[in-house]
Design an enzyme around this catalytic site. Structure first.
Site, PDB file in Angstrom:
ATOM      1  N   ALA A 134       0.875  -1.176   0.000  1.00  0.00           N
ATOM      2  CA  ALA A 134       0.000   0.000   0.000  1.00  0.00           C
ATOM      3  C   ALA A 134       0.908   1.220   0.000  1.00  0.00           C
ATOM      4  O   ALA A 134       2.107   1.107   0.264  1.00  0.00           O
ATOM      5  CB  ALA A 134      -0.862  -0.012   1.248  1.00  0.00           C
ATOM      6  N   GLY A 164       0.564  -5.052   0.796  1.00  0.00           N
ATOM      7  CA  GLY A 164      -0.628  -5.097  -0.056  1.00  0.00           C
ATOM      8  C   GLY A 164      -0.352  -5.774  -1.393  1.00  0.00           C
ATOM      9  O   GLY A 164      -1.259  -6.358  -1.993  1.00  0.00           O
ATOM     10  N   GLU A 202      -0.729  -9.366  -0.760  1.00  0.00           N
ATOM     11  CA  GLU A 202      -2.156  -9.664  -0.555  1.00  0.00           C
ATOM     12  C   GLU A 202      -2.897  -9.679  -1.899  1.00  0.00           C
ATOM     13  O   GLU A 202      -3.786 -10.505  -2.118  1.00  0.00           O
ATOM     14  CB  GLU A 202      -2.744  -8.639   0.423  1.00  0.00           C
ATOM     15  CG  GLU A 202      -2.175  -8.809   1.836  1.00  0.00           C
ATOM     16  CD  GLU A 202      -2.521  -7.669   2.755  1.00  0.00           C
ATOM     17  OE1 GLU A 202      -3.146  -7.942   3.802  1.00  0.00           O
ATOM     18  OE2 GLU A 202      -2.188  -6.508   2.424  1.00  0.00           O
ATOM     19  N   GLU A 240       4.444  -5.712   7.160  1.00  0.00           N
ATOM     20  CA  GLU A 240       3.707  -4.599   7.775  1.00  0.00           C
ATOM     21  C   GLU A 240       4.095  -4.369   9.230  1.00  0.00           C
ATOM     22  O   GLU A 240       4.089  -3.226   9.704  1.00  0.00           O
ATOM     23  CB  GLU A 240       2.191  -4.875   7.698  1.00  0.00           C
ATOM     24  CG  GLU A 240       1.565  -4.632   6.335  1.00  0.00           C
ATOM     25  CD  GLU A 240       1.656  -5.835   5.422  1.00  0.00           C
ATOM     26  OE1 GLU A 240       0.910  -5.862   4.417  1.00  0.00           O
ATOM     27  OE2 GLU A 240       2.473  -6.737   5.676  1.00  0.00           O
TER      28      GLU A 240
HETATM   29  N1  T1G Z   1       4.735   3.259  -0.183  1.00  0.00           N
HETATM   30  C1  T1G Z   1       5.238   4.463  -0.543  1.00  0.00           C
HETATM   31  N2  T1G Z   1       6.544   4.673  -0.926  1.00  0.00           N
HETATM   32  C2  T1G Z   1       7.327   3.599  -0.945  1.00  0.00           C
HETATM   33  C3  T1G Z   1       6.873   2.309  -0.564  1.00  0.00           C
HETATM   34  C4  T1G Z   1       5.499   2.164  -0.182  1.00  0.00           C
HETATM   35  N3  T1G Z   1       4.980   0.989   0.160  1.00  0.00           N
HETATM   36  N4  T1G Z   1       7.907   1.460  -0.668  1.00  0.00           N
HETATM   37  C5  T1G Z   1       8.962   2.183  -1.104  1.00  0.00           C
HETATM   38  N5  T1G Z   1       8.623   3.457  -1.266  1.00  0.00           N
HETATM   39  C6  T1G Z   1       9.478   4.545  -1.769  1.00  0.00           C
HETATM   40  C7  T1G Z   1      10.658   4.866  -0.846  1.00  0.00           C
HETATM   41  O1  T1G Z   1      10.319   5.785   0.141  1.00  0.00           O
HETATM   42  C8  T1G Z   1      11.665   5.447  -1.825  1.00  0.00           C
HETATM   43  O2  T1G Z   1      11.295   6.769  -2.086  1.00  0.00           O
HETATM   44  C9  T1G Z   1      11.416   4.637  -3.089  1.00  0.00           C
HETATM   45  O3  T1G Z   1      10.094   4.098  -2.955  1.00  0.00           O
HETATM   46  C10 T1G Z   1      12.383   3.504  -3.282  1.00  0.00           C
HETATM   47  O4  T1G Z   1      12.391   2.732  -2.094  1.00  0.00           O
HETATM   48  C11 T1G Z   1      -2.677  -2.991   3.272  1.00  0.00           C
HETATM   49  C12 T1G Z   1      -0.847  -1.857   5.079  1.00  0.00           C
HETATM   50  C13 T1G Z   1       9.921  -2.279  -2.154  1.00  0.00           C
HETATM   51  C14 T1G Z   1      11.813  -3.583  -1.272  1.00  0.00           C
HETATM   52  O5  T1G Z   1       6.746  -2.409   4.007  1.00  0.00           O
HETATM   53  O6  T1G Z   1      10.691  -2.574   1.495  1.00  0.00           O
HETATM   54  O7  T1G Z   1       1.035  -2.744   2.318  1.00  0.00           O
HETATM   55  O8  T1G Z   1      13.324   7.896  -1.253  1.00  0.00           O
HETATM   56  O9  T1G Z   1      14.833   2.945  -1.553  1.00  0.00           O
HETATM   57  O10 T1G Z   1      15.815  -0.464  -1.967  1.00  0.00           O
HETATM   58  O11 T1G Z   1      -1.518  -4.763   4.168  1.00  0.00           O
HETATM   59  O12 T1G Z   1      11.122  -0.010  -0.729  1.00  0.00           O
HETATM   60  O13 T1G Z   1      13.073   7.441  -3.669  1.00  0.00           O
HETATM   61  O14 T1G Z   1      11.585   9.120  -2.567  1.00  0.00           O
HETATM   62  O15 T1G Z   1      13.409   1.238  -0.386  1.00  0.00           O
HETATM   63  O16 T1G Z   1      14.704  -0.850  -4.196  1.00  0.00           O
HETATM   64  C15 T1G Z   1       4.133  -2.694   3.231  1.00  0.00           C
HETATM   65  C16 T1G Z   1       8.296  -1.153   1.842  1.00  0.00           C
HETATM   66  C17 T1G Z   1       3.403  -1.405   3.153  1.00  0.00           C
HETATM   67  C18 T1G Z   1       7.630  -2.471   1.820  1.00  0.00           C
HETATM   68  C19 T1G Z   1      12.232  -1.575  -2.700  1.00  0.00           C
HETATM   69  N6  T1G Z   1       5.282  -2.650   2.365  1.00  0.00           N
HETATM   70  N7  T1G Z   1       9.248  -0.962   0.781  1.00  0.00           N
HETATM   71  O17 T1G Z   1      13.484  -1.390  -2.114  1.00  0.00           O
HETATM   72  O18 T1G Z   1      13.971   1.007  -2.833  1.00  0.00           O
HETATM   73  S1  T1G Z   1       2.021  -1.432   4.232  1.00  0.00           S
HETATM   74  C20 T1G Z   1       6.510  -2.511   2.829  1.00  0.00           C
HETATM   75  C21 T1G Z   1      10.403  -1.687   0.717  1.00  0.00           C
HETATM   76  C22 T1G Z   1       0.856  -2.388   3.408  1.00  0.00           C
HETATM   77  C23 T1G Z   1      -1.322  -3.598   3.441  1.00  0.00           C
HETATM   78  C24 T1G Z   1      -0.345  -2.793   4.198  1.00  0.00           C
HETATM   79  C25 T1G Z   1      11.360  -1.316  -0.354  1.00  0.00           C
HETATM   80  C26 T1G Z   1      11.289  -2.208  -1.628  1.00  0.00           C
HETATM   81  P1  T1G Z   1      12.380   7.856  -2.402  1.00  0.00           P
HETATM   82  P2  T1G Z   1      13.736   1.998  -1.619  1.00  0.00           P
HETATM   83  P3  T1G Z   1      14.596  -0.450  -2.825  1.00  0.00           P
END
Ligand code: T1G
Length: 673
Positions: free
Chosen positions: A64, A103, A106, A126
């Site tokens: 998400a 998400g 999911e 999450e």
């Molecule tokens: N939402 C918004 N921005 C995100 C994002 C996300 N989910 N994930 C990454 N970014 C942005 C990050 O801030 C950065 O921005 C750029 O993308 C590159 O990220 C309903 C509630 C996917 C493995 O916890 O683990 O889903 O600094 O440097 O090393 O159940 O990003 O360039 O402006 O980390 O290649 C759950 C989070 C969300 C995964 C890529 N998801 N992301 O790694 O790039 S909650 C996560 C990561 C959810 C649902 C629930 C990693 C990546 P900027 P990066 P990377």
């Protein structure tokens, strides 16, 4: 101009949907709207018999949109979009081109089939954001891969590789070649009944003992973050009361945690950590090459730094003054890799690879070929200065020369030496192969290229870099000094070391300030105070001074703020300490544990704000990163600046500070060339 967030291309009755929302195809509101619209459009489109869903770029879906969590949830909600896809009469095949997280996982679980690219992986991280999966993950995953493995994935943030997903029955295929072509071909073969939705499967309840054991184990590992146990509870409801009840419990819990302080704190750190590795001021600045790195000093810090460099795949030469010292240093490096094998951080082959990248030398001569040299010798100005005099004679003028000093003024170490543009302080934290923080301190003449090299090294080592101005104690040790002084001041009010430590552990620290000082040794700070007194500073006699003068140096002397039984790390309140402190105490109403914690965190934040006001830090977020990654500040509290700002309108949470300059606060030097 919004790009096409989801591209549709139909080939032979197979609709290929490509999520295109860079950088990680996050499922923001606009994407959800588009996906929901496409789901109903495709269901009604007779020219389409199956759908392949994939992502553009390296990631399938990063989850998400975390950036939306500071706002109330907006429709369409992801669970509803996924339910529509799951209920579709036509098969949906998720073609995982890369990571499917949160998400994104999911969404893949709601599809009828999953095809993984070899490097794809699936996870529900999450809880690391203080949340639980909020779109069916806590209910669908256990029903797909089994209860215990799903609990591991969800509560410990473990991701499944493509092979693991296939072994677990989650991946229908692992693409041998072109993922999309294979997914489309697979979709064309689908004309039978769709597989049972996950919700149709029931899960046997393993009984109360299973849940109790899991709850205790997960709560311990969570160290104060409430989300992992909350996720377990949602899974439990689904097992005990069925899929639909589980989905309701999951959603309620997700929405509750979404607005929590812990989730806000973990989001703050998520974005701060990502901003830290890519400072805007260094965008476009090419760092120096780092093909061969030299580390001088094979002690605890030097050997840890060398091990971290080798573990990152870089060649490193460890230099010492004599063969015994060198052998001792290399032995420490070997022991580090051994411990990494034991802890499963690498395997035998990996440890051998790392060790093969470490060479040793007696004398500095062989470092002449290095692109970067990091000095980690004894914390003595004259010793360090001699090393830099030798290095400037030996190394290429464009080789980067760094000091790992903690307390000395790096300007004094390199004063008057040629090519000052290449000097920088890189302050690692012990153990350097473990601690994520790297304080990067540019000096008055340091160029952006040299600074960019420090950041590039941090990125390569997987460290969190924080740029700090060259003030006494940089950021972390300066705040530590204030934290300790404030903790000692609480003793004057009659609080005991044990009460203060207990209050900080209750706040979320692994250890309180007095236990921590007993581990590090009271004599280090005592010597610094004595040195300051010798320079004429009027530092009143404090409790710590009394203890050191009484021979209480900490664990190493069998007693510091606490007493320790021989060979034991267990702290015991000390009557001798109480007697030594008693004359300094002015009895006052004893502060509560909460008051103690807030007072100490408040002091850290105040000092953090001063550091900002003096231009020695980029912003409050960097102060938080230093405290979380270098000083054990509990992640789910976000750091002293975040915590204090969230708790109330204090100065500490004010606007971002003016950013550090390279001006030497100890002497007011010029900005970088
Ligand atoms: N939402 C918004 N921005 C995100 C994002 C996300 N989910 N994930 C990454 N970014 C942005 C990050 O801030 C950065 O921005 C750029 O993308 C590159 O990220 C309903 C509630 C996917 C493995 O916890 O683990 O889903 O600094 O440097 O090393 O159940 O990003 O360039 O402006 O980390 O290649 C759950 C989070 C969300 C995964 C890529 N998801 N992301 O790694 O790039 S909650 C996560 C990561 C959810 C649902 C629930 C990693 C990546 P900027 P990066 P990377």
């Amino acid at each position: 101009m919004t790009t096409d967030l989801i591209r549709r291309r139909d080939i032979d009755q197979i609709a290929l949907l490509t999520l295109a929302n860079p950088p990680v195809n996050a499922l923001g509101r606009a994407v959800r709207q588009k996906l929901a619209a496409l789901a109903s459009e495709l269901e009604a489109d007779d020219s389409v018999r199956a759908v392949v869903l994939t992502g553009e770029g390296r990631v399938f879906v990063g989850g998400a949109d975390i950036g939306e969590f500071d706002r109330p949830p907006e429709e369409p909600h992801l669970p509803d979009v996924i339910a529509a896809i799951e209920a579709a009469r036509k098969p949906w095949v998720a073609a995982l081109n890369g990571a499917a997280l949160g998400g994104g996982a999911e969404l893949a679980l709601g599809c009828h089939y999953r095809i993984f690219a070899k490097e794809a992986r699936l996870g529900l991280p999450e809880t690391a954001l203080g949340l639980i999966p909020g779109a069916g993950g806590t209910q669908r995953l256990p029903r797909r891969i089994g209860l215990a493995p799903a609990i591991e994935v969800i509560t410990a943030g473990r991701t499944l590789s493509a092979n693991e997903a296939q072994d677990a029955g989650l991946a229908d295929r692992i693409a041998a070649g072109d993922l999309i072509a294979e997914a489309q071909a697979f979709a064309r073969t689908l004309d039978g009944p769709l597989p049972q939705p996950a919700g149709a499967a029931s899960l046997a309840d393993p009984g109360p003992a299973f849940w109790e054991e899991a709850r205790a184990r997960i709560a311990k590992a969570a160290r104060g973050n409430p989300a992992p146990v909350a996720a377990l509870e949602a899974i439990h409801v689904g097992v005990a009361e069925g899929f639909a009840a589980g989905l309701r419990a999951e959603r309620e819990t997700f929405l509750r945690l979404r607005g929590s302080d812990e989730a806000a704190a973990l989001r703050h750190l998520f974005f701060a950590e990502r901003a830290a590795v890519r400072p805007a001021a260094l965008r476009g600045i090419e760092p120096a090459p780092m093909a061969r790195i030299g580390v001088i000093g094979g002690g605890t810090m030097g050997s840890g730094i060398a091990a971290a460099i080798a573990a990152a795949g870089l060649e490193v030469t460890l230099a010492e003054t004599g063969s015994d010292a060198l052998e001792a240093g290399l032995t420490r490096v070997r022991a580090i890799f051994e411990a990494q094998v034991t802890r499963g951080l690498t395997d035998r082959a990996g440890a051998a690879d790392r060790l093969a990248r470490v060479s040793g030398t007696v004398g500095l001569g062989p470092l002449a070929v290095c692109d970067l040299v990091i000095e980690a010798v004894f914390e003595d100005l004259a010793v360090k200065r001699r090393v830099f005099e030798d290095l400037t004679r030996l190394c290429r003028p464009d080789a980067i020369l760094a000091t790992n000093t903690s307390y000395l003024d790096p300007e004094r170490i390199v004063a008057g030496l040629p090519n000052p543009d290449r000097f920088i302080a890189l302050h690692f934290f012990s153990p350097a192969q473990v601690m994520k923080l790297l304080e990067i301190v540019p000096l008055a003449a340091t160029t952006s290229r040299t600074l960019a090299t420090g950041f590039a090294l941090a990125a390569r080592l997987g460290k969190i870099p924080v740029q700090a101005g060259n003030g006494e104690g940089f950021i972390g040790n300066r705040i530590l000094k204030r934290y300790r002084a404030e903790a000692e001041a609480l003793l004057f009010a009659g609080a005991s070391p044990a009460e203060v430590d207990q209050a900080m552990r209750a706040f979320g620290f692994g250890m309180g300030p007095f236990e921590m000082q007993d581990m590090a040794g009271l004599d280090i700070a005592f010597r610094a105070r004595e040195a300051a007194r010798a320079q004429g500073q009027d530092l009143p006699e404090g409790p710590g001074d009394r203890l050191v003068r009484a021979g209480r140096l900490g664990r190493k002397s069998g007693g510091g703020w606490y007493d320790y039984a021989p060979e034991s790390r267990q702290p015991h309140p000390s009557a001798e300490v109480a007697a030594l402190i008693a004359p300094l105490v002015t009895p006052r109403p004893r502060p509560s544990a909460m008051e103690i914690a807030e007072r100490l965190i408040g002091a850290m934040a105040e000092e953090g704000q001063r550091i900002c006001d003096e231009g020695l830090a980029q912003g409050p977020a960097d102060i938080d990163l230093v405290e979380v990654h270098g000083y054990g500040f509990p992640r789910h509290k976000g750091g002293p600046m975040f915590h204090t700002a969230r708790k109330g309108p204090t100065r500490a949470g004010g606007p971002a500070c003016p950013g550090p300059t390279n001006a030497d606060p100890r002497k007011g030097g010029a900005a970088p060339t």
